[in-house]
Scaffold this motif. Structure first.
Motif, PDB file in Angstrom:
ATOM      1  N   ARG A  63       0.832  -1.199   0.000  1.00  0.00           N
ATOM      2  CA  ARG A  63       0.000   0.000   0.000  1.00  0.00           C
ATOM      3  C   ARG A  63       0.869   1.252   0.000  1.00  0.00           C
ATOM      4  O   ARG A  63       2.067   1.207   0.265  1.00  0.00           O
ATOM      5  CB  ARG A  63      -0.915   0.009   1.230  1.00  0.00           C
ATOM      6  N   ARG A  64       0.212   2.351  -0.286  1.00  0.00           N
ATOM      7  CA  ARG A  64       0.902   3.656  -0.284  1.00  0.00           C
ATOM      8  C   ARG A  64       0.240   4.506   0.795  1.00  0.00           C
ATOM      9  O   ARG A  64      -0.831   5.080   0.592  1.00  0.00           O
ATOM     10  CB  ARG A  64       0.805   4.288  -1.664  1.00  0.00           C
ATOM     11  N   ILE A  65       0.916   4.561   1.932  1.00  0.00           N
ATOM     12  CA  ILE A  65       0.350   5.195   3.124  1.00  0.00           C
ATOM     13  C   ILE A  65       1.363   6.188   3.697  1.00  0.00           C
ATOM     14  O   ILE A  65       2.567   5.913   3.739  1.00  0.00           O
ATOM     15  CB  ILE A  65       0.001   4.132   4.189  1.00  0.00           C
ATOM     16  N   GLY A  66       0.858   7.336   4.130  1.00  0.00           N
ATOM     17  CA  GLY A  66       1.682   8.305   4.837  1.00  0.00           C
ATOM     18  C   GLY A  66       1.390   8.253   6.325  1.00  0.00           C
ATOM     19  O   GLY A  66       0.222   8.255   6.726  1.00  0.00           O
ATOM     20  N   VAL A  67       2.430   8.193   7.158  1.00  0.00           N
ATOM     21  CA  VAL A  67       2.283   8.096   8.609  1.00  0.00           C
ATOM     22  C   VAL A  67       2.962   9.303   9.252  1.00  0.00           C
ATOM     23  O   VAL A  67       4.073   9.690   8.860  1.00  0.00           O
ATOM     24  CB  VAL A  67       2.921   6.801   9.156  1.00  0.00           C
ATOM     25  N   LEU A  68       2.313   9.875  10.234  1.00  0.00           N
ATOM     26  CA  LEU A  68       2.920  10.952  11.017  1.00  0.00           C
ATOM     27  C   LEU A  68       3.012  10.506  12.474  1.00  0.00           C
ATOM     28  O   LEU A  68       1.984  10.223  13.110  1.00  0.00           O
ATOM     29  CB  LEU A  68       2.092  12.239  10.915  1.00  0.00           C
ATOM     30  N   LEU A  69       4.245  10.432  12.979  1.00  0.00           N
ATOM     31  CA  LEU A  69       4.510  10.097  14.377  1.00  0.00           C
ATOM     32  C   LEU A  69       5.103  11.321  15.056  1.00  0.00           C
ATOM     33  O   LEU A  69       6.146  11.826  14.639  1.00  0.00           O
ATOM     34  CB  LEU A  69       5.490   8.917  14.478  1.00  0.00           C
ATOM     35  N   GLU A  70       4.456  11.779  16.108  1.00  0.00           N
ATOM     36  CA  GLU A  70       4.917  12.991  16.785  1.00  0.00           C
ATOM     37  C   GLU A  70       5.406  12.681  18.197  1.00  0.00           C
ATOM     38  O   GLU A  70       4.921  11.766  18.863  1.00  0.00           O
ATOM     39  CB  GLU A  70       3.783  14.015  16.850  1.00  0.00           C
ATOM     40  N   ASN A  71       6.379  13.475  18.619  1.00  0.00           N
ATOM     41  CA  ASN A  71       6.885  13.458  19.996  1.00  0.00           C
ATOM     42  C   ASN A  71       7.339  12.089  20.476  1.00  0.00           C
ATOM     43  O   ASN A  71       6.941  11.620  21.548  1.00  0.00           O
ATOM     44  CB  ASN A  71       5.816  14.002  20.956  1.00  0.00           C
ATOM     45  N   PRO A  72       8.187  11.411  19.718  1.00  0.00           N
ATOM     46  CA  PRO A  72       8.710  10.131  20.207  1.00  0.00           C
ATOM     47  C   PRO A  72       9.672  10.363  21.370  1.00  0.00           C
ATOM     48  O   PRO A  72      10.299  11.416  21.477  1.00  0.00           O
ATOM     49  CB  PRO A  72       9.442   9.563  18.999  1.00  0.00           C
ATOM     50  N   VAL A  73       9.807   9.364  22.200  1.00  0.00           N
ATOM     51  CA  VAL A  73      10.729   9.458  23.330  1.00  0.00           C
ATOM     52  C   VAL A  73      12.091   8.888  22.965  1.00  0.00           C
ATOM     53  O   VAL A  73      13.091   9.174  23.609  1.00  0.00           O
ATOM     54  CB  VAL A  73      10.140   8.749  24.563  1.00  0.00           C
ATOM     55  N   SER A  74      12.146   8.066  21.914  1.00  0.00           N
ATOM     56  CA  SER A  74      13.416   7.447  21.534  1.00  0.00           C
ATOM     57  C   SER A  74      13.349   6.981  20.092  1.00  0.00           C
ATOM     58  O   SER A  74      12.261   6.867  19.496  1.00  0.00           O
ATOM     59  CB  SER A  74      13.719   6.247  22.441  1.00  0.00           C
ATOM     60  N   ALA A  75      14.515   6.653  19.545  1.00  0.00           N
ATOM     61  CA  ALA A  75      14.571   6.096  18.196  1.00  0.00           C
ATOM     62  C   ALA A  75      13.913   4.724  18.154  1.00  0.00           C
ATOM     63  O   ALA A  75      13.270   4.351  17.160  1.00  0.00           O
ATOM     64  CB  ALA A  75      16.025   6.009  17.731  1.00  0.00           C
ATOM     65  N   ALA A  76      14.041   3.946  19.226  1.00  0.00           N
ATOM     66  CA  ALA A  76      13.466   2.599  19.254  1.00  0.00           C
ATOM     67  C   ALA A  76      11.952   2.641  19.122  1.00  0.00           C
ATOM     68  O   ALA A  76      11.343   1.782  18.465  1.00  0.00           O
ATOM     69  CB  ALA A  76      13.869   1.903  20.551  1.00  0.00           C
ATOM     70  N   GLN A  77      11.335   3.649  19.735  1.00  0.00           N
ATOM     71  CA  GLN A  77       9.883   3.781  19.660  1.00  0.00           C
ATOM     72  C   GLN A  77       9.438   3.997  18.218  1.00  0.00           C
ATOM     73  O   GLN A  77       8.446   3.425  17.759  1.00  0.00           O
ATOM     74  CB  GLN A  77       9.446   4.947  20.549  1.00  0.00           C
ATOM     75  N   VAL A  78      10.197   4.804  17.479  1.00  0.00           N
ATOM     76  CA  VAL A  78       9.884   5.063  16.068  1.00  0.00           C
ATOM     77  C   VAL A  78      10.172   3.835  15.226  1.00  0.00           C
ATOM     78  O   VAL A  78       9.377   3.438  14.354  1.00  0.00           O
ATOM     79  CB  VAL A  78      10.705   6.258  15.558  1.00  0.00           C
ATOM     80  N   ARG A  79      11.313   3.212  15.478  1.00  0.00           N
ATOM     81  CA  ARG A  79      11.748   2.072  14.667  1.00  0.00           C
ATOM     82  C   ARG A  79      10.691   0.964  14.667  1.00  0.00           C
ATOM     83  O   ARG A  79      10.451   0.307  13.653  1.00  0.00           O
ATOM     84  CB  ARG A  79      13.071   1.552  15.216  1.00  0.00           C
ATOM     85  N   THR A  80      10.051   0.769  15.791  1.00  0.00           N
ATOM     86  CA  THR A  80       9.044  -0.280  15.900  1.00  0.00           C
ATOM     87  C   THR A  80       7.831   0.001  15.019  1.00  0.00           C
ATOM     88  O   THR A  80       7.236  -0.918  14.453  1.00  0.00           O
ATOM     89  CB  THR A  80       8.593  -0.407  17.365  1.00  0.00           C
ATOM     90  N   LEU A  81       7.482   1.268  14.871  1.00  0.00           N
ATOM     91  CA  LEU A  81       6.220   1.625  14.215  1.00  0.00           C
ATOM     92  C   LEU A  81       6.381   2.074  12.761  1.00  0.00           C
ATOM     93  O   LEU A  81       5.384   2.248  12.064  1.00  0.00           O
ATOM     94  CB  LEU A  81       5.535   2.740  15.011  1.00  0.00           C
ATOM     95  N   ALA A  82       7.614   2.315  12.315  1.00  0.00           N
ATOM     96  CA  ALA A  82       7.808   2.814  10.950  1.00  0.00           C
ATOM     97  C   ALA A  82       7.381   1.770   9.920  1.00  0.00           C
ATOM     98  O   ALA A  82       7.704   0.582  10.043  1.00  0.00           O
ATOM     99  CB  ALA A  82       9.271   3.191  10.750  1.00  0.00           C
ATOM    100  N   LEU A  83       6.656   2.221   8.902  1.00  0.00           N
ATOM    101  CA  LEU A  83       6.258   1.328   7.816  1.00  0.00           C
ATOM    102  C   LEU A  83       7.420   1.166   6.839  1.00  0.00           C
ATOM    103  O   LEU A  83       8.172   2.112   6.582  1.00  0.00           O
ATOM    104  CB  LEU A  83       5.036   1.877   7.093  1.00  0.00           C
ATOM    105  N   THR A  84       7.540  -0.021   6.274  1.00  0.00           N
ATOM    106  CA  THR A  84       8.690  -0.316   5.414  1.00  0.00           C
ATOM    107  C   THR A  84       8.322  -0.537   3.958  1.00  0.00           C
ATOM    108  O   THR A  84       9.195  -0.748   3.127  1.00  0.00           O
ATOM    109  CB  THR A  84       9.411  -1.573   5.936  1.00  0.00           C
TER     110      THR A  84
END
Length: 699
Positions: free
Chosen positions: A146-167
C-alpha cells in the motif's frame, strides 16, 4: 504461499505465529490533524522534504523522514502540510499518532499505537494480535503493497519510532521530534532540522492575522515583535492572536511587553495549548538532572555563546569532557544550537532557561555560577595579558574560585585569536559586572583585555570597556587602577582624534599619581600627554614630557618604559627634521625592545627608524627594514600595526615616484584601518585622493 508473511525491521522480543484468519476491511484512514489555516513560508523546507522522499522512492524503500527542531518551531505544521500536499501520493490513507514523549502521563506504548493503526486499516478488533511483535508483523504485512503516509509525533526514543515505521516502498513515515534521533540513521532516516523563521516571514504571518494596513503602519515595531518572538511560529502566532483580540492596541505596546525577559514568556501565552513556556517545559523536564542544571546555569549567565570550558566554569566541573557530552545532549533535545566550535541558545529558549534558573536554582548557587564564569574569563585574560604584555603593569587579581579548566595557547596569535573570538562574551561579562556592582571584576577584566585593544583595537568596545572600568575603579576607590585607566582611556580618545579630551584625562592621571607618589604611573601619564602634544605639533612640550618620562622610568629601573620614551623622542626629532637624532633614538628603542621580547613595540620602533632612514635618502635600505618590521608585526598578530607599516611603505614609494606601489600600500592600509581607526582611515583616503584615481571602496 504457506503461513503468514512477516516483514519487520529489528523487532525486539520473541515472535509468536498464530494460524488464524485476519479479517481486513477496505478502509482508507485519514487521521492527520487539520492543516494550519495560515501556513506561512517554509518553501525551502518543503522542497528539502520532497528531495528526501524522492531519494527513498528511487531506492525502492519506505521513506523515514525526521523533522526535528526546538519546541514551537513549526515541526507539526510542516509535516501535516507536506503530507496533505501529497494526499494523491498516499491514496491508501494517512495514519497519525502522538507518541507522548512530553506528556505528563508518559509515552504511549508502541503496542497500543500498532493496534490502533491496524484497526484504522480495517483489521477487525478480534483479529488484532496481543503481542507487540505480532502486531508489528501484521501491520507491515498488510501495508507492504500500500501507499500510506504516517505521522509520528513526539517520540521518546529512536526505538519507539523504529518499531512503528512502515517499510513498504510506497509508504512514508514522517517523524516530528525535538531531538535529532540520531539512532535512526542506521535505518536510513533522512533528518531535516527546522530553523526559526526569518523576521520578514514572521511579519508576513502577522500581516495575514492583523491585516497589512495595521502592520504597515508600524513596520519597525512589527519587526521588533518578530525579533522578540525569536522567529518561532508558535510565539509569533500567539503574539498575533493577542493583537487580533485587541484591535486598538498599537504593535508598540506588545513589543514593549515582550522587551523584558522576565515578562516575555507570560506575554506569549493564550492558554495551555498556545503558549511558549509549557512547550519548552516539556523539553526541559525530559532532561536528566545534570543536564537540567547546566541548562539553567547557562541560561542565567550573561554569555552570548559558550564553549565547553565556559560551560565547565559555570557548573564548577573539573573537566570539559563530561560537560561537552551534556552540551551535545542539549543540542539533541533542540534546546541548544551547535555552531562550528561553540553553542548558543535560541533567544526564547535562553529566556526560558533563565526563568527556570530563577524558579529552581537557589540564589547563592546562581551567584556562585556567575562568579565562576567571571573568574574563568578574568583568569584566562590575565594569563594572556602576562604573556603578551609582560611589562604591562599587572595589578592584583581577586579570584573567588579556582579555575578548573586552564587553556593552553602555543603562541601570541593563538592567544589574541582567543581574546578576539571571546570578545562578545568578555564584553557581556564586563557589562554584567558594571550593572550589578561587581566593580572589582569590571575594572580588572577591562584591564586584562589590554593586549586585544592594543593590537587589534576595536575602538568602540575599547572606549566602552575603559569607560565602565574607570567608573568601577572610582566606585571601588582603587586609586592606582583609576590612574591606569585614565591613561588607557586617554590613549583610546587620542586614537579617535579626540586630542583635547585625551589631554584632560592624562592631566587627571597626573594628579592621581602625584597624590599617590607613584613614579611609574606619573611617567606613564607624562609619556601619554607627550604623544598628544606631538600630534598637535607642539614639539617642545612633547620633547620635555618624553624626556621627563624617560628620566622617571630610568630612576625606578623600568627598562621597557625607557625604550618607549626613546621611541617618543625619536618621533619628536623626526618631526623636527633632526633625522640623525631620530635614527639614534629609534634604533636604540628597537634594539632594546627586541632584547626584551616586546615584538609589537620593537616592530613599531623599527618601522619608524626605517622611515627616518628613507628621509635621509636611503629608500632601498628603509624598505628592507620595513619588510622585516612587517613580518614582526604580522607575528605579533596586530592588523593595526600592519596598517601603520603599510602607510609608511606607501609614503616612501610616493616620495620615490612609484605611485602605483604607493597606491597599493595605501589601499591595504585603509582596508586594515577600516573599523579599527576611523581617523587613520580618513587620513589614508586623503592620501589616495592626492594620488588621484578611485578610492579603495570603489575599486
Amino acid at each position: 504461499m504457506n503461513g503468514p508473511v512477516i516483514q519487520a525491521r529489528m523487532i525486539a522480543g520473541g515472535v509468536h505465529l498464530h494460524q488464524r484468519a485476519v479479517n481486513v476491511l477496505e478502509r482508507i484512514p485519514r487521521q492527520l490533524p487539520p492543516d494550519a489555516a495560515l501556513f506561512t513560508g517554509r518553501k525551502e523546507d518543503l522542497a528539502d522534504v520532497d528531495r528526501s522522499w524522492a531519494r527513498a522512492v528511487g531506492d525502492g524503500v519506505g521513506a523515514l523522514l525526521v523533522v526535528c527542531g526546538t519546541a514551537g518551531v513549526g515541526k507539526s505544521a510542516l509535516a501535516v502540510h507536506w503530507l496533505r500536499q501529497h494526499t494523491d501520493t498516499f491514496p491508501d490513507g494517512h495514519l497519525y499518532a502522538d507518541l507522548g514523549g512530553y506528556s505528563p502521563g508518559g509515552p504511549v506504548q508502541p503496542q497500543e499505537v500498532a493496534g490502533a493503526f491496524l484497526r484504522a486499516l480495517g483489521v477487525d478488533a478480534a483479529s488484532v494480535p496481543d503481542a507487540l511483535a505480532e502486531r508489528v508483523a501484521l501491520l507491515r504485512s498488510i501495508t507492504a503493497d500500500r501507499r500510506i503516509g504516517v505521522l509520528l509525533e513526539n517520540p521518546v526514543s529512536a526505538a519507539q519510532v523504529r518499531t512503528l515505521a512502515l517499510t513498504g516502498p510506497g509508504c512514508a513515515t514522517v517523524v516530528t521530534a525535538r531531538q535529532a534521533l540520531s539512532g535512526l540513521a542506521i535505518d536510513g532516516a533522512r533528518v531535516h532540522r527546522l530553523e526559526p523563521w526569518r523576521p520578514e516571514t514572521a511579519v508576513r504571518l502577522m500581516e495575514r492575522m492583523l491585516g497589512q494596513d495595521r502592520v504597515s503602519a508600524e513596520p519597525a515595531q512589527a519587526l521588533e515583535v518578530a525579533r522578540l518572538c525569536g522567529g518561532l511560529p508558535l510565539a509569533v502566532g500567539v503574539a498575533g492572536a493577542r493583537l487580533a483580540a485587541r484591535p486598538r492596541w498599537p504593535l508598540a505596546r506588545l513589543a514593549q511587553a515582550l522587551a523584558t525577559d522576565t515578562e516575555r514568556l507570560q506575554a506569549l501565552a493564550l492558554d495551555e495549548e498556545h503558549a511558549v513556556r509549557p512547550a519548552l517545559d516539556g523539553s526541559y523536564r525530559a532532561l536528566p538532572e545534570l543536564q537540567q542544571r547546566l541548562y539553567r546555569l547557562l541560561g542565567f549567565s550573561p554569555l552570548r555563546w559558550f564553549d565547553p570550558p565556559a560551560a565547565a566554569a559555570a557548573t564548577g566541573a573539573e573537566h570539559c569532557d563530561g560537560v561537552e557530552e551534556h552540551l551535545d545532549a542539549l543540542v539533541d533535545a533542540s534546546l541548544l544550537e551547535e555552531l562550528t566550535d561553540r553553542y548558543r541558545f535560541h533567544d526564547l529558549v535562553r529566556v526560558h532557561a533563565a526563568d527556570c534558573a530563577r524558579r529552581e536554582e537557589p540564589e547563592p548557587e546562581r551567584a556562585a555560577a556567575l562568579t565562576r564564569i567571571i573568574d574563568f574569563y578574568l583568569h584566562t585574560a590575565t594569563r594572556i595579558e602576562s604573556a603578551l604584555t609582560p611589562s604591562h603593569r599587572l595589578l592584583e587579581r581577586d579570584y573567588q574560585f579556582a579555575t578548573p579548566v586552564v587553556l593552553a595557547f602555543p603562541d601570541e596569535t593563538t592567544s589574541l585569536d582567543w581574546l578576539d573570538a571571546q570578545r562578545p562574551n568578555l564584553m557581556a561579562v564586563l557589562r554584567y559586572g558594571a550593572v550589578n556592582h561587581r566593580y572589582g571584576h569590571t575594572w580588572r577584566l577591562a584591564y586584562a583585555m589590554w593586549p586585544l585593544f592594543l593590537r587589534r583595537r576595536y575602538p568602540d568596545e575599547r572606549l566602552e570597556a575603559q569607560t565602565l572600568a574607570l567608573q568601577a575603579a572610582r566606585a571601588e576607590g582603587h586609586r592606582i587602577a583609576e590612574g591606569n585607566l585614565l591613561t588607557s582611556l586617554a590613549g583610546t580618545l587620542a586614537t579617535a582624534g579626540r586630542l583635547r579630551e585625551a589631554a584632560e584625562y592624562h592631566r587627571q592621571a597626573l594628579t592621581v599619581y602625584e597624590q599617590l607618589g607613584d613614579q611609574r604611573g606619573l611617567a606613564q601619564a607624562c609619556n601619554g600627554l607627550a604623544k598628544i602634544h606631538l600630534e598637535l605639533g607642539e614639539l617642545p612640550e612633547a620633547r620635555h614630557l618624553f624626556e621627563r618620562a624617560r628620566q622617571l622610568r630610568a630612576a625606578i629601573g623600568y627598562e621597557r618604559g625607557v625604550y618607549l620614551s626613546h621611541q617618543g623622542l625619536g618621533r619628536v626629532a623626526s618631526a623636527s627634521g633632526d633625522t640623525r637624532s631620530a635614527a639614534w633614538h629609534l634604533r636604540h628603542a628597537y634594539r632594546g625592545l627586541t632584547r626584551l621580547s616586546d615584538r609589537y613595540d620593537a616592530a613599531w620602533s623599527l618601522a619608524l627608524w626605517a622611515h627616518t632612514i628613507a628621509q635621509r635618502g636611503q629608500a632601498r635600505r628603509a624598505l628592507r627594514l620595513l619588510d622585516r618590521a612587517q613580518t614582526m608585526m604580522h607575528n605579533a598578530g596586530s592588523p593595526y600595526g600592519q596598517a601603520g607599516i603599510h602607510e609608511i611603505i606607501g609614503q616612501i614609494h610616493q616620495q620615490t615616484g612609484d605611485l602605483v606601489t604607493a597606491r597599493e600600500h595605501y589601499t591595504t592600509a585603509a582596508r586594515l584601518f577600516a573599523g579599527i581607526n576611523p581617523h587613520a582611515e580618513t587620513r589614508l583616503h586623503a592620501r589616495l585622493t592626492d594620488l588621484g584615481g578611485p578610492h579603495p571602496e570603489s575599486v
